[in-house]
Write a protein that holds these residues in place. Sequence first.
Motif, PDB file in Angstrom:
ATOM      1  N   PHE A 174      17.850 -18.669   3.957  1.00 48.66           N
ATOM      2  CA  PHE A 174      17.952 -19.108   2.468  1.00 48.66           C
ATOM      3  C   PHE A 174      19.240 -19.962   2.371  1.00 48.66           C
ATOM      4  O   PHE A 174      20.386 -19.566   2.789  1.00 48.66           O
ATOM      5  CB  PHE A 174      17.976 -17.897   1.624  1.00 48.66           C
ATOM      6  CG  PHE A 174      16.666 -17.425   1.263  1.00 48.66           C
ATOM      7  CD1 PHE A 174      15.975 -17.854   0.069  1.00 48.66           C
ATOM      8  CD2 PHE A 174      16.061 -16.052   2.004  1.00 48.66           C
ATOM      9  CE1 PHE A 174      14.608 -17.509  -0.017  1.00 48.66           C
ATOM     10  CE2 PHE A 174      14.893 -15.727   1.521  1.00 48.66           C
ATOM     11  CZ  PHE A 174      14.159 -16.261   0.541  1.00 48.66           C
ATOM     12  N   SER A 175      19.168 -20.665   1.196  1.00 49.77           N
ATOM     13  CA  SER A 175      20.361 -21.426   0.810  1.00 49.77           C
ATOM     14  C   SER A 175      21.331 -20.345   0.139  1.00 49.77           C
ATOM     15  O   SER A 175      20.579 -19.435  -0.488  1.00 49.77           O
ATOM     16  CB  SER A 175      19.787 -22.523  -0.242  1.00 49.77           C
ATOM     17  OG  SER A 175      21.088 -22.825  -1.046  1.00 49.77           O
ATOM     18  N   GLU A 176      22.352 -20.644   0.002  1.00 52.17           N
ATOM     19  CA  GLU A 176      23.485 -19.697  -0.737  1.00 52.17           C
ATOM     20  C   GLU A 176      22.908 -19.780  -2.428  1.00 52.17           C
ATOM     21  O   GLU A 176      23.550 -18.884  -3.247  1.00 52.17           O
ATOM     22  CB  GLU A 176      24.737 -19.628  -0.603  1.00 52.17           C
ATOM     23  CG  GLU A 176      25.196 -19.579   0.997  1.00 52.17           C
ATOM     24  CD  GLU A 176      26.460 -19.369   1.234  1.00 52.17           C
ATOM     25  OE1 GLU A 176      27.422 -19.641   0.307  1.00 52.17           O
ATOM     26  OE2 GLU A 176      26.878 -18.988   2.294  1.00 52.17           O
ATOM     27  N   ASN A 177      22.417 -20.691  -2.779  1.00 57.84           N
ATOM     28  CA  ASN A 177      22.050 -20.965  -4.143  1.00 57.84           C
ATOM     29  C   ASN A 177      20.717 -20.045  -4.457  1.00 57.84           C
ATOM     30  O   ASN A 177      20.417 -19.908  -5.825  1.00 57.84           O
ATOM     31  CB  ASN A 177      21.858 -22.456  -4.518  1.00 57.84           C
ATOM     32  CG  ASN A 177      23.196 -23.089  -4.442  1.00 57.84           C
ATOM     33  OD1 ASN A 177      24.216 -22.641  -4.933  1.00 57.84           O
ATOM     34  ND2 ASN A 177      23.365 -24.369  -3.810  1.00 57.84           N
ATOM     35  N   ALA A 178      19.916 -19.739  -3.552  1.00 59.16           N
ATOM     36  CA  ALA A 178      18.669 -19.091  -3.751  1.00 59.16           C
ATOM     37  C   ALA A 178      18.600 -17.932  -4.712  1.00 59.16           C
ATOM     38  O   ALA A 178      17.726 -17.705  -5.558  1.00 59.16           O
ATOM     39  CB  ALA A 178      18.071 -18.445  -2.573  1.00 59.16           C
ATOM     40  N   MET A 179      19.845 -17.033  -4.587  1.00 58.36           N
ATOM     41  CA  MET A 179      19.938 -16.038  -5.520  1.00 58.36           C
ATOM     42  C   MET A 179      20.382 -16.326  -6.954  1.00 58.36           C
ATOM     43  O   MET A 179      20.191 -15.718  -7.921  1.00 58.36           O
ATOM     44  CB  MET A 179      20.990 -14.842  -5.136  1.00 58.36           C
ATOM     45  CG  MET A 179      20.472 -14.145  -3.648  1.00 58.36           C
ATOM     46  SD  MET A 179      21.397 -12.783  -3.098  1.00 58.36           S
ATOM     47  CE  MET A 179      22.664 -13.964  -2.132  1.00 58.36           C
ATOM     48  N   LEU A 180      21.241 -17.617  -7.016  1.00 61.68           N
ATOM     49  CA  LEU A 180      21.391 -17.991  -8.364  1.00 61.68           C
ATOM     50  C   LEU A 180      20.252 -18.500  -9.048  1.00 61.68           C
ATOM     51  O   LEU A 180      20.229 -18.314 -10.370  1.00 61.68           O
ATOM     52  CB  LEU A 180      22.703 -19.172  -8.245  1.00 61.68           C
ATOM     53  CG  LEU A 180      23.839 -19.059  -7.812  1.00 61.68           C
ATOM     54  CD1 LEU A 180      24.812 -20.381  -7.513  1.00 61.68           C
ATOM     55  CD2 LEU A 180      24.463 -18.313  -9.207  1.00 61.68           C
ATOM     56  N   ALA A 181      19.417 -19.055  -8.154  1.00 60.29           N
ATOM     57  CA  ALA A 181      18.130 -19.455  -8.966  1.00 60.29           C
ATOM     58  C   ALA A 181      17.322 -18.373  -9.500  1.00 60.29           C
ATOM     59  O   ALA A 181      16.573 -18.334 -10.598  1.00 60.29           O
ATOM     60  CB  ALA A 181      17.097 -20.249  -7.856  1.00 60.29           C
ATOM     61  N   VAL A 182      17.502 -17.063  -8.693  1.00 57.80           N
ATOM     62  CA  VAL A 182      16.873 -15.784  -9.367  1.00 57.80           C
ATOM     63  C   VAL A 182      17.190 -15.415 -10.759  1.00 57.80           C
ATOM     64  O   VAL A 182      16.574 -15.311 -11.663  1.00 57.80           O
ATOM     65  CB  VAL A 182      17.011 -14.706  -8.367  1.00 57.80           C
ATOM     66  CG1 VAL A 182      16.357 -13.462  -8.864  1.00 57.80           C
ATOM     67  CG2 VAL A 182      16.158 -15.026  -6.930  1.00 57.80           C
ATOM     68  N   LEU A 183      18.752 -15.544 -10.685  1.00 56.07           N
ATOM     69  CA  LEU A 183      19.472 -15.241 -12.128  1.00 56.07           C
ATOM     70  C   LEU A 183      19.040 -16.220 -13.190  1.00 56.07           C
ATOM     71  O   LEU A 183      18.714 -15.609 -14.266  1.00 56.07           O
ATOM     72  CB  LEU A 183      20.962 -15.415 -11.967  1.00 56.07           C
ATOM     73  CG  LEU A 183      21.548 -14.258 -10.893  1.00 56.07           C
ATOM     74  CD1 LEU A 183      22.834 -14.647 -10.701  1.00 56.07           C
ATOM     75  CD2 LEU A 183      21.289 -12.865 -11.432  1.00 56.07           C
ATOM     76  N   ASP A 184      18.849 -17.475 -12.861  1.00 55.35           N
ATOM     77  CA  ASP A 184      18.393 -18.301 -13.845  1.00 55.35           C
ATOM     78  C   ASP A 184      16.933 -18.057 -14.414  1.00 55.35           C
ATOM     79  O   ASP A 184      16.877 -17.892 -15.553  1.00 55.35           O
ATOM     80  CB  ASP A 184      18.598 -19.721 -13.472  1.00 55.35           C
ATOM     81  CG  ASP A 184      19.598 -20.380 -13.298  1.00 55.35           C
ATOM     82  OD1 ASP A 184      20.656 -19.843 -14.033  1.00 55.35           O
ATOM     83  OD2 ASP A 184      19.806 -21.578 -12.246  1.00 55.35           O
ATOM     84  N   ARG A 185      16.147 -17.602 -13.454  1.00 57.77           N
ATOM     85  CA  ARG A 185      14.668 -17.543 -13.736  1.00 57.77           C
ATOM     86  C   ARG A 185      14.655 -16.089 -14.617  1.00 57.77           C
ATOM     87  O   ARG A 185      13.777 -16.039 -15.618  1.00 57.77           O
ATOM     88  CB  ARG A 185      13.898 -17.319 -12.746  1.00 57.77           C
ATOM     89  CG  ARG A 185      13.557 -18.426 -11.737  1.00 57.77           C
ATOM     90  CD  ARG A 185      12.376 -18.377 -10.990  1.00 57.77           C
ATOM     91  NE  ARG A 185      12.559 -17.304 -10.015  1.00 57.77           N
ATOM     92  CZ  ARG A 185      13.248 -17.597  -8.738  1.00 57.77           C
ATOM     93  NH1 ARG A 185      13.506 -18.664  -8.325  1.00 57.77           N
ATOM     94  NH2 ARG A 185      13.382 -16.799  -7.765  1.00 57.77           N
ATOM     95  N   LEU A 186      15.472 -15.205 -14.625  1.00 60.54           N
ATOM     96  CA  LEU A 186      15.509 -14.142 -15.301  1.00 60.54           C
ATOM     97  C   LEU A 186      16.526 -14.211 -16.636  1.00 60.54           C
ATOM     98  O   LEU A 186      16.721 -13.065 -17.448  1.00 60.54           O
ATOM     99  CB  LEU A 186      16.309 -12.643 -14.505  1.00 60.54           C
ATOM    100  CG  LEU A 186      15.305 -12.472 -13.219  1.00 60.54           C
ATOM    101  CD1 LEU A 186      16.230 -11.299 -12.361  1.00 60.54           C
ATOM    102  CD2 LEU A 186      13.968 -12.010 -13.735  1.00 60.54           C
ATOM    103  N   GLY A 187      17.015 -15.081 -16.704  1.00 63.74           N
ATOM    104  CA  GLY A 187      17.749 -15.527 -17.924  1.00 63.74           C
ATOM    105  C   GLY A 187      19.268 -15.069 -17.814  1.00 63.74           C
ATOM    106  O   GLY A 187      19.779 -14.801 -18.813  1.00 63.74           O
ATOM    107  N   TYR A 188      19.731 -14.862 -16.700  1.00 61.00           N
ATOM    108  CA  TYR A 188      21.298 -14.482 -16.416  1.00 61.00           C
ATOM    109  C   TYR A 188      21.893 -15.431 -15.859  1.00 61.00           C
ATOM    110  O   TYR A 188      22.939 -15.337 -15.046  1.00 61.00           O
ATOM    111  CB  TYR A 188      21.285 -13.153 -15.595  1.00 61.00           C
ATOM    112  CG  TYR A 188      20.829 -12.067 -16.323  1.00 61.00           C
ATOM    113  CD1 TYR A 188      21.775 -11.031 -17.054  1.00 61.00           C
ATOM    114  CD2 TYR A 188      19.413 -11.494 -16.404  1.00 61.00           C
ATOM    115  CE1 TYR A 188      21.216  -9.889 -17.617  1.00 61.00           C
ATOM    116  CE2 TYR A 188      19.066 -10.518 -16.869  1.00 61.00           C
ATOM    117  CZ  TYR A 188      19.786  -9.482 -17.604  1.00 61.00           C
ATOM    118  OH  TYR A 188      19.479  -8.688 -18.322  1.00 61.00           O
TER     119      TYR A 188
END
Length: 415
Positions: free
Chosen positions: A325-339
Amino acid sequence: MGSEDGFYRRTHMPGRLKPLDIERQQTPGKYADGDGLYLIVTGPTSKNWSYRYWFEGKERWHGLGSFKDVSLKEARIARDAARQQVRAGVDLVAAKRSAREAQKAAATIEAAATFQQCAEAYIRERWSTWSGKHREQWPSSLKRYAYPTIGNLAIAEIKPSHIFEILAPIWIEKRETANRVRGRIETIIAKNVDVDDIEFRNPAELTKQLREKLPRRPKKAVQHHPALPYAEMPSFMLALSAAPGRAATMLRFLILTSCRTNEVVEANWSEIDRPLAAWKIPGERMKMAQDHMVPLSTPALAIIDEMRDGSQGELIFQNPDGGQFSENAMLAVLDRLGYGHVTVHGFRSTFATWAEECTDYPDGVREAALAHKYKTETTAAYQRGQKLEKRRALMSDWASYLATPGAIISTLRSA
């Protein structure tokens, strides 16, 4: 000087030599032409010109070539030029010796491996032990910044001025890159010098001279990673648990272990000790370059078991293509959840604040759980695993807190 007539042979004509005398002379000896020029005969066909002079009270003989290649007239011209150099303070013999040594050194350098060859050999040697991030950054950073300046130089040819030339353009604008490039160059040079050479000084070392020559850096502003208040964590974890995808699962594991992004992204199965319920992260992937043992709570172990089903390859968390995974993958999750207003790294701050305000665990336990620099020997003891169970209890309490929406759990216990 007075015995010159007895020591040096002459032709039948006193004083200056003649071309015919030179051609016919076969008797070994030294034959003077005057003003320090001699024909030295060692055999019927071995005849050489030499200039005799004195330097700092010592006799010197400076060769001017073979009589086959250098005529009498040319030898006299060369003698006159040599005399001028001696009068100017030049020791011709010493200068010739220095020139030979320099030529020999140059030939040695030419035959030596270049910096780029040494770097590529070092990368090949370490490749199997490196993370994907290291495998990407080492070759690319050296190719972009180091090779254009020192790639074709032998290690012995590299000077601090070369390092300055590499670093100056990026010293301020690309601070971390400059630091890493300098460190990598220093490592490769150190790898390729004699360990017993106590006179050697690494040209890539960040000496006071180099630091003073480089542009002055502005003070680095302290940047705090936006973190979610720990009171909001239980409800956030509820939303995160319902989110689909391995990246969301990876983020849950990161929060439960309070580890850094790269440590989780690069986690592999060989690091998991399932019977011990622990994850041993090797030092080369840790910020402090020391092995770090992470006790795994029950929810963290459940994620490990979930990932193991149908797993292929070494990575625990593989992207849909089977890679890292890219290190930005979890940031994308936060964006999708509104965080999107918080960062992944900020969850370590959330954990630290919760542990300090809501638990009674000693500082050493909390610092060791975050793999921070050892402030005391007590912290080091907890980090080394001598008191792993206290850290295990802390992480278990953290997992319990995260799984209790709407509640503020205070875990005050004797440590």
